[in-house]
Design a protein around this motif. Structure first.
Motif, PDB file in Angstrom:
ATOM      1  N   GLN A  13      -5.588 -19.654 -39.415  1.00 35.61           N
ATOM      2  CA  GLN A  13      -5.620 -18.423 -38.622  1.00 35.61           C
ATOM      3  C   GLN A  13      -6.987 -18.306 -37.967  1.00 35.61           C
ATOM      4  O   GLN A  13      -8.011 -18.425 -38.622  1.00 35.61           O
ATOM      5  CB  GLN A  13      -5.359 -17.217 -39.511  1.00 35.61           C
ATOM      6  CG  GLN A  13      -5.309 -15.914 -38.749  1.00 35.61           C
ATOM      7  CD  GLN A  13      -4.994 -14.747 -39.664  1.00 35.61           C
ATOM      8  OE1 GLN A  13      -4.637 -14.936 -40.808  1.00 35.61           O
ATOM      9  NE2 GLN A  13      -5.130 -13.554 -39.153  1.00 35.61           N
ATOM     10  N   LYS A  14      -6.973 -18.092 -36.663  1.00 32.04           N
ATOM     11  CA  LYS A  14      -8.219 -17.949 -35.925  1.00 32.04           C
ATOM     12  C   LYS A  14      -8.241 -16.569 -35.286  1.00 32.04           C
ATOM     13  O   LYS A  14      -7.278 -16.162 -34.644  1.00 32.04           O
ATOM     14  CB  LYS A  14      -8.318 -19.032 -34.851  1.00 32.04           C
ATOM     15  CG  LYS A  14      -9.621 -19.009 -34.088  1.00 32.04           C
ATOM     16  CD  LYS A  14      -9.699 -20.152 -33.100  1.00 32.04           C
ATOM     17  CE  LYS A  14     -11.019 -20.097 -32.364  1.00 32.04           C
ATOM     18  NZ  LYS A  14     -11.136 -21.176 -31.395  1.00 32.04           N
ATOM     19  N   ASP A  15      -9.331 -15.868 -35.463  1.00 27.74           N
ATOM     20  CA  ASP A  15      -9.486 -14.558 -34.851  1.00 27.74           C
ATOM     21  C   ASP A  15      -9.823 -14.753 -33.379  1.00 27.74           C
ATOM     22  O   ASP A  15     -10.878 -15.271 -33.030  1.00 27.74           O
ATOM     23  CB  ASP A  15     -10.585 -13.771 -35.554  1.00 27.74           C
ATOM     24  CG  ASP A  15     -10.757 -12.372 -34.998  1.00 27.74           C
ATOM     25  OD1 ASP A  15      -9.892 -11.915 -34.214  1.00 27.74           O
ATOM     26  OD2 ASP A  15     -11.754 -11.720 -35.356  1.00 27.74           O
ATOM     27  N   LEU A  16      -8.897 -14.355 -32.507  1.00 30.76           N
ATOM     28  CA  LEU A  16      -9.064 -14.546 -31.075  1.00 30.76           C
ATOM     29  C   LEU A  16      -9.682 -13.334 -30.381  1.00 30.76           C
ATOM     30  O   LEU A  16      -9.873 -13.365 -29.168  1.00 30.76           O
ATOM     31  CB  LEU A  16      -7.718 -14.876 -30.432  1.00 30.76           C
ATOM     32  CG  LEU A  16      -7.061 -16.171 -30.895  1.00 30.76           C
ATOM     33  CD1 LEU A  16      -5.693 -16.326 -30.250  1.00 30.76           C
ATOM     34  CD2 LEU A  16      -7.938 -17.360 -30.597  1.00 30.76           C
ATOM     35  N   ALA A  17      -9.984 -12.298 -31.143  1.00 29.18           N
ATOM     36  CA  ALA A  17     -10.491 -11.064 -30.535  1.00 29.18           C
ATOM     37  C   ALA A  17     -11.736 -11.312 -29.692  1.00 29.18           C
ATOM     38  O   ALA A  17     -11.888 -10.747 -28.611  1.00 29.18           O
ATOM     39  CB  ALA A  17     -10.765 -10.003 -31.599  1.00 29.18           C
ATOM     40  N   GLU A  18     -12.627 -12.165 -30.166  1.00 30.05           N
ATOM     41  CA  GLU A  18     -13.862 -12.435 -29.421  1.00 30.05           C
ATOM     42  C   GLU A  18     -13.568 -13.107 -28.081  1.00 30.05           C
ATOM     43  O   GLU A  18     -14.272 -12.900 -27.103  1.00 30.05           O
ATOM     44  CB  GLU A  18     -14.786 -13.327 -30.251  1.00 30.05           C
ATOM     45  CG  GLU A  18     -16.147 -13.504 -29.640  1.00 30.05           C
ATOM     46  CD  GLU A  18     -17.087 -14.289 -30.553  1.00 30.05           C
ATOM     47  OE1 GLU A  18     -17.920 -15.021 -30.005  1.00 30.05           O
ATOM     48  OE2 GLU A  18     -16.978 -14.167 -31.777  1.00 30.05           O
ATOM     49  N   ARG A  27     -12.936  -4.494 -28.656  1.00 30.99           N
ATOM     50  CA  ARG A  27     -12.666  -5.591 -29.580  1.00 30.99           C
ATOM     51  C   ARG A  27     -12.595  -5.069 -31.011  1.00 30.99           C
ATOM     52  O   ARG A  27     -11.726  -5.445 -31.789  1.00 30.99           O
ATOM     53  CB  ARG A  27     -13.756  -6.652 -29.470  1.00 30.99           C
ATOM     54  CG  ARG A  27     -13.509  -7.864 -30.337  1.00 30.99           C
ATOM     55  CD  ARG A  27     -14.659  -8.847 -30.293  1.00 30.99           C
ATOM     56  NE  ARG A  27     -15.129  -9.098 -28.940  1.00 30.99           N
ATOM     57  CZ  ARG A  27     -16.366  -9.487 -28.647  1.00 30.99           C
ATOM     58  NH1 ARG A  27     -17.252  -9.690 -29.610  1.00 30.99           N
ATOM     59  NH2 ARG A  27     -16.727  -9.691 -27.405  1.00 30.99           N
ATOM     60  N   GLN A  28     -13.498  -4.167 -31.349  1.00 33.51           N
ATOM     61  CA  GLN A  28     -13.505  -3.589 -32.701  1.00 33.51           C
ATOM     62  C   GLN A  28     -12.264  -2.742 -32.947  1.00 33.51           C
ATOM     63  O   GLN A  28     -11.749  -2.679 -34.059  1.00 33.51           O
ATOM     64  CB  GLN A  28     -14.774  -2.769 -32.911  1.00 33.51           C
ATOM     65  CG  GLN A  28     -16.025  -3.625 -32.956  1.00 33.51           C
ATOM     66  CD  GLN A  28     -17.314  -2.820 -32.872  1.00 33.51           C
ATOM     67  OE1 GLN A  28     -17.326  -1.681 -32.421  1.00 33.51           O
ATOM     68  NE2 GLN A  28     -18.415  -3.437 -33.280  1.00 33.51           N
ATOM     69  N   VAL A  31      -8.361  -4.375 -34.078  1.00 27.76           N
ATOM     70  CA  VAL A  31      -7.851  -4.592 -35.438  1.00 27.76           C
ATOM     71  C   VAL A  31      -6.901  -3.476 -35.879  1.00 27.76           C
ATOM     72  O   VAL A  31      -6.134  -3.654 -36.817  1.00 27.76           O
ATOM     73  CB  VAL A  31      -8.993  -4.751 -36.468  1.00 27.76           C
ATOM     74  CG1 VAL A  31      -9.841  -5.963 -36.156  1.00 27.76           C
ATOM     75  CG2 VAL A  31      -9.836  -3.501 -36.558  1.00 27.76           C
ATOM     76  N   CYS A  36       0.086  -5.936 -33.724  1.00 30.33           N
ATOM     77  CA  CYS A  36      -0.573  -7.239 -33.722  1.00 30.33           C
ATOM     78  C   CYS A  36      -0.269  -7.963 -35.034  1.00 30.33           C
ATOM     79  O   CYS A  36      -0.497  -7.423 -36.117  1.00 30.33           O
ATOM     80  CB  CYS A  36      -2.075  -7.048 -33.562  1.00 30.33           C
ATOM     81  SG  CYS A  36      -2.964  -8.599 -33.462  1.00 30.33           S
ATOM     82  N   ALA A  38      -1.086 -10.313 -37.851  1.00 32.09           N
ATOM     83  CA  ALA A  38      -2.386 -10.720 -38.383  1.00 32.09           C
ATOM     84  C   ALA A  38      -2.294 -11.840 -39.413  1.00 32.09           C
ATOM     85  O   ALA A  38      -3.297 -12.212 -40.017  1.00 32.09           O
ATOM     86  CB  ALA A  38      -3.080  -9.510 -38.999  1.00 32.09           C
ATOM     87  N   GLN A  40      -0.948 -15.867 -40.743  1.00 32.47           N
ATOM     88  CA  GLN A  40      -0.853 -17.210 -40.188  1.00 32.47           C
ATOM     89  C   GLN A  40       0.539 -17.440 -39.601  1.00 32.47           C
ATOM     90  O   GLN A  40       1.536 -16.926 -40.107  1.00 32.47           O
ATOM     91  CB  GLN A  40      -1.113 -18.248 -41.274  1.00 32.47           C
ATOM     92  CG  GLN A  40      -2.552 -18.308 -41.739  1.00 32.47           C
ATOM     93  CD  GLN A  40      -2.709 -19.294 -42.871  1.00 32.47           C
ATOM     94  OE1 GLN A  40      -2.221 -19.048 -43.962  1.00 32.47           O
ATOM     95  NE2 GLN A  40      -3.368 -20.403 -42.595  1.00 32.47           N
TER      96      GLN A  40
END
Length: 144
Positions: A13-18, A27-28, A31, A36, A38, A40
């Motif tokens: 799982q990769k956090d794509l928010a950035e 972005r904050q 979550v 969404c 969250a 895998q």
């Protein structure tokens, strides 16, 4: 593997928010988005997404409806070349591609308010032009 272990969650799982949200405050807040996913991705889901993508890609020239494509030129989640491919290959005679310089993936949520309003203005203007075109031909709305 997906037919043997369809529910296995082997993809990291990769956090794509950035990569998706340029604006730090937005972005904050991402979550807290209840729709969404969250967790895998499961193998069967990944397999079906790849199959659907291949199917869409093989039939993109069949797209003949009026088309507005918006994409952030700085998107690192989905390459802007995908939108360019759709624009070039779709058979629609009425198509518009808008690339937003430096825009990330979430151009309607994760950019500055100024850029978000610019994209929304583009959408409204395009819809307005579609309504005028439909009215001038005396046609009822043919949109899905």
């Amino acid at each position: 593997m997906s037919s043997v272990l369809p529910k296995a969650k082997l993809f990291p799982q990769k956090d794509l928010a950035e990569l998706a949200f340029r604006d730090l405050k937005k972005r904050q807040m991402a979550v807290y988005n209840v729709i969404c996913y969250a967790d895998q991705m499961r193998l069967q889901t990944a397999s079906e997404l790849l199959r659907a993508t291949d199917d869409i890609e093989s039939q993109v020239e069949k797209v003949s409806s009026p088309l507005l494509i918006l994409h952030g030129a700085g998107d690192k989640v989905t390459d802007p070349s995908v939108s360019k491919f759709l624009y070039e290959k779709a058979s629609s005679k009425d198509k518009t591609l808008k690339l937003y310089e430096g825009g990330y993936h979430c151009i309607l949520e994760g950019e500055s308010d100024e850029k978000i309003f610019m994209a929304l203005d583009d959408i409204v203007s395009w819809l307005d032009s579609q309504c005028k075109n439909t009215h001038s031909f005396g046609l009822e709305s043919k949109f899905i």
